[in-house]
Design a protein around this motif. Structure first.
Motif, mmCIF file in Angstrom:
data_model
loop_
_atom_site.group_PDB
_atom_site.id
_atom_site.type_symbol
_atom_site.label_atom_id
_atom_site.label_comp_id
_atom_site.label_asym_id
_atom_site.label_seq_id
_atom_site.Cartn_x
_atom_site.Cartn_y
_atom_site.Cartn_z
ATOM 1 N N VAL A 2 -2.589 19.739 6.878
ATOM 2 C CA VAL A 2 -1.385 19.225 7.537
ATOM 3 C C VAL A 2 -1.143 19.992 8.841
ATOM 4 C CG1 VAL A 2 1.120 18.953 7.308
ATOM 5 C CG2 VAL A 2 -0.366 18.500 5.347
ATOM 6 N N SER A 21 -9.749 2.166 -1.646
ATOM 7 C CA SER A 21 -9.115 3.397 -1.166
ATOM 8 C C SER A 21 -9.619 4.603 -1.931
ATOM 9 C CB SER A 21 -7.590 3.267 -1.330
ATOM 10 O OG SER A 21 -6.947 4.515 -1.194
ATOM 11 N N ASN A 38 8.675 17.265 7.602
ATOM 12 C CA ASN A 38 8.728 18.042 6.357
ATOM 13 C C ASN A 38 7.298 18.240 5.878
ATOM 14 O OD1 ASN A 38 11.631 18.221 5.936
ATOM 15 N ND2 ASN A 38 11.543 15.988 5.676
ATOM 16 N N VAL A 39 6.906 19.492 5.743
ATOM 17 C CA VAL A 39 5.554 19.792 5.252
ATOM 18 C C VAL A 39 5.644 19.947 3.733
ATOM 19 C CG1 VAL A 39 3.669 21.468 5.253
ATOM 20 C CG2 VAL A 39 4.841 20.860 7.403
ATOM 21 N N TYR A 40 5.028 19.031 3.014
ATOM 22 C CA TYR A 40 5.199 18.979 1.557
ATOM 23 C C TYR A 40 4.324 20.034 0.864
ATOM 24 C CZ TYR A 40 7.402 14.434 2.477
ATOM 25 O OH TYR A 40 8.200 13.427 2.937
ATOM 26 N N ASN A 71 5.659 6.883 5.429
ATOM 27 C CA ASN A 71 5.242 7.700 4.269
ATOM 28 C C ASN A 71 4.110 8.644 4.670
ATOM 29 O OD1 ASN A 71 6.846 6.275 2.225
ATOM 30 N ND2 ASN A 71 5.485 4.543 2.641
ATOM 31 N N ASN A 72 3.263 8.155 5.586
ATOM 32 C CA ASN A 72 2.042 8.888 5.912
ATOM 33 C C ASN A 72 2.268 9.916 7.020
ATOM 34 O OD1 ASN A 72 0.308 5.808 5.385
ATOM 35 N ND2 ASN A 72 0.397 7.522 3.984
ATOM 36 N N LYS A 123 0.789 -1.225 0.000
ATOM 37 C CA LYS A 123 0.000 0.000 0.000
ATOM 38 C C LYS A 123 0.833 1.294 0.000
ATOM 39 C CE LYS A 123 -0.317 0.647 4.929
ATOM 40 N NZ LYS A 123 -1.115 1.307 5.933
HETATM 41 C C1 WQD Z 1 -1.410 13.340 3.894
HETATM 42 C C2 WQD Z 1 -1.016 14.806 3.738
HETATM 43 C C3 WQD Z 1 0.907 15.150 2.331
HETATM 44 C C4 WQD Z 1 3.750 13.129 5.009
HETATM 45 C C5 WQD Z 1 -1.958 7.984 1.130
HETATM 46 C C6 WQD Z 1 -2.393 7.039 0.043
HETATM 47 C C7 WQD Z 1 -3.766 6.504 0.363
HETATM 48 C C8 WQD Z 1 -3.736 5.866 1.713
HETATM 49 C C9 WQD Z 1 -3.330 6.912 2.762
HETATM 50 C C10 WQD Z 1 -3.234 3.525 1.639
HETATM 51 C C11 WQD Z 1 -0.609 15.182 2.319
HETATM 52 C C12 WQD Z 1 1.208 15.572 3.765
HETATM 53 C C13 WQD Z 1 2.593 13.654 4.442
HETATM 54 C C14 WQD Z 1 4.790 13.999 5.411
HETATM 55 C C15 WQD Z 1 3.472 15.872 4.684
HETATM 56 N N1 WQD Z 1 -2.820 4.777 1.741
HETATM 57 N N2 WQD Z 1 2.471 15.011 4.304
HETATM 58 N N3 WQD Z 1 4.620 15.359 5.232
HETATM 59 O O1 WQD Z 1 -1.073 10.842 0.516
HETATM 60 O O2 WQD Z 1 -3.357 11.494 1.439
HETATM 61 O O3 WQD Z 1 -2.815 9.089 1.136
HETATM 62 O O4 WQD Z 1 -2.022 7.356 2.386
HETATM 63 O O5 WQD Z 1 -4.342 3.098 1.566
HETATM 64 O O6 WQD Z 1 -4.113 5.567 -0.619
HETATM 65 O O7 WQD Z 1 -2.474 7.767 -1.171
HETATM 66 O O8 WQD Z 1 -1.693 10.377 2.936
HETATM 67 O O9 WQD Z 1 -0.531 10.719 5.058
HETATM 68 O O10 WQD Z 1 0.861 10.397 2.950
HETATM 69 O O11 WQD Z 1 -0.384 12.544 3.293
HETATM 70 O O12 WQD Z 1 3.345 17.110 4.538
HETATM 71 O O13 WQD Z 1 5.889 13.570 5.914
HETATM 72 O O14 WQD Z 1 0.158 15.062 4.529
HETATM 73 O O15 WQD Z 1 1.469 16.067 1.402
HETATM 74 O O16 WQD Z 1 -1.058 16.520 2.079
HETATM 75 P P1 WQD Z 1 -2.211 10.553 1.428
HETATM 76 P P2 WQD Z 1 -0.362 10.956 3.595
#
Ligand code: WQD
Length: 340
Positions: free
Chosen positions: A268, A124, A215-217, A197-198, A84
């Motif tokens: 965020v 998802s 890190n705020v993307y 990643n999340n 995932k």
């Molecule tokens: C959330 C927000 C980032 C990390 C993904 C998958 C989705 C599901 C959930 C599996 C965004 C920001 C994130 C960081 C940041 N996965 N961020 N710094 O991308 O919405 O969804 O995960 O089922 O399918 O696509 O979730 O938590 O990665 O990001 O600023 O270190 O947080 O840019 O705006 P996302 P996320």
């Protein structure tokens, strides 16, 4: 009634095991532990007071899955098993097509052969790609922006085709938004391998001192504070949604596809502030470039799940952060034995 959870030792699966037991079902876990930890089983026993049946193996092994279904007299299946990580799926598409789509084909073949035709599938919100507007309803166009999202979309189409070929299939497709938080006991929670990643697990690791800063993307999105807006849903609400979906399939029997979200978006920086409140710890952050593939806003219209399943999310962002903090602070190494 025995319910098979493929990937049942994982984050969503383990929380759903607890909810199923509380609803009077008997979960059977099927997991290869490629992205989960056997220690979850003991934790689940501690929470529920009962040992859970667990079959260790791969959902791609069709004859074995069929044997599991038969031996445990499985009445329904919840399919969580799969990879995932969006970024990984771009780098290793074949792994995702094989494990996610191949795994779903194998499971469906085994279910058909074993005469079990009730399935809840973990889909998802990523199938919506970059939505033209928010909130998102289930009839929004689907588009994929990465192989992971593509596998979810293809499996949804496979299930639709199975339902046309044989209306005896009872299929519940659940489109998760952003699952976060942990069981209030602090015994089970999200345990990503390597740097998360999340957002939520990363914020939790900053708060506990495991990472120096977040890190705020990007902060130039068309959102109230410029940072990405998502629909964060407590994993406990998500687990309850799975039980409601199963009960609907076993009751009325019609198939459905629903969003599982709160219907509310948070940025965020909203999450950072809520986590600081919940933990009492600072969450330092630095602005970083946008992350490839990110969308500005993604949050659900959750009214269909409420009307079809009688389910709605009840936990607030503050509760999501408090439970995530209890899990993180109580288990700094996740399920790995603490090396202190
Ligand atoms: C959330 C927000 C980032 C990390 C993904 C998958 C989705 C599901 C959930 C599996 C965004 C920001 C994130 C960081 C940041 N996965 N961020 N710094 O991308 O919405 O969804 O995960 O089922 O399918 O696509 O979730 O938590 O990665 O990001 O600023 O270190 O947080 O840019 O705006 P996302 P996320």
């Amino acid at each position: 009634m025995n319910i098979l959870l493929t990937g049942g030792a994982g984050y969503i699966g383990s929380h759903t095991c607890v909810a199923l037991i509380q609803a009077g079902f008997t979960p059977v876990i099927l997991d290869n532990f490629s992205n989960s930890h056997p220690a979850v089983l003991q934790r689940l026993q501690r929470i529920t007071g009962q040992a859970l049946a667990c079959e260790r193996g791969d959902v791609l092994d069709t004859p074995w899955v069929q044997d599991v279904l038969r031996r445990h007299r499985v009445a329904g299946v919840m399919h969580f098993a799969g990879d995932k990580a969006v970024g990984e799926s771009v780098a290793q598409p074949l792994k995702y097509y094989r494990n996610n789509i191949g795994g779903a084909v194998s499971l469906l073949e085994a279910m058909q052969a074993a005469g079990c035709q009730t399935l809840v599938f973990s889909s998802s919100a990523t199938v919506y790609g970059d939505p033209a507007s928010v909130p998102i309803t289930e009839d929004f166009p689907r588009q994929h922006t990465n192989p992971y999202g593509h596998t979810k979309l293809v499996i949804e189409d496979m299930l639709a085709a199975m339902g046309v070929a044989d209306p005896l299939w009872r299929l519940g497709v659940l489109r998760y938004f952003n699952p976060v938080g942990a069981h209030p006991s602090g015994q089970i929670g999200e345990d990503p391998a390597g740097p998360p990643n999340n957002l939520m697990p990363y914020v939790a690791q900053v708060a506990v001192g495991k990472r120096p800063h977040l890190n705020v993307y990007g902060n130039d999105y068309a959102t109230p504070d410029g940072t990405g807006v998502r629909d964060y849903i407590h994993v406990q609400d998500l687990a309850a949604g799975h039980v409601a979906a199963l009960q609907a399939l076993l009751g009325r029997g019609e198939s459905f596809t629903v969003n599982l979200g709160t219907g509310q978006g948070h940025s965020v920086l909203d999450v950072v502030r809520a986590f600081e409140q919940a933990s009492g710890r600072p969450v330092p952050y630095q602005l970083a470039p946008r992350r490839a593939g990110d969308v500005a806003q993604c949050y659900a219209d959750a009214s269909l799940a409420q009307s079809l399943l009688g389910w709605r999310a009840t936990h607030s962002l503050a509760e999501m952060c408090a439970d995530a903090w209890r899990w993180q602070s109580g288990n700094p190494n996740g399920y790995a034995p603490s090396n202190e």
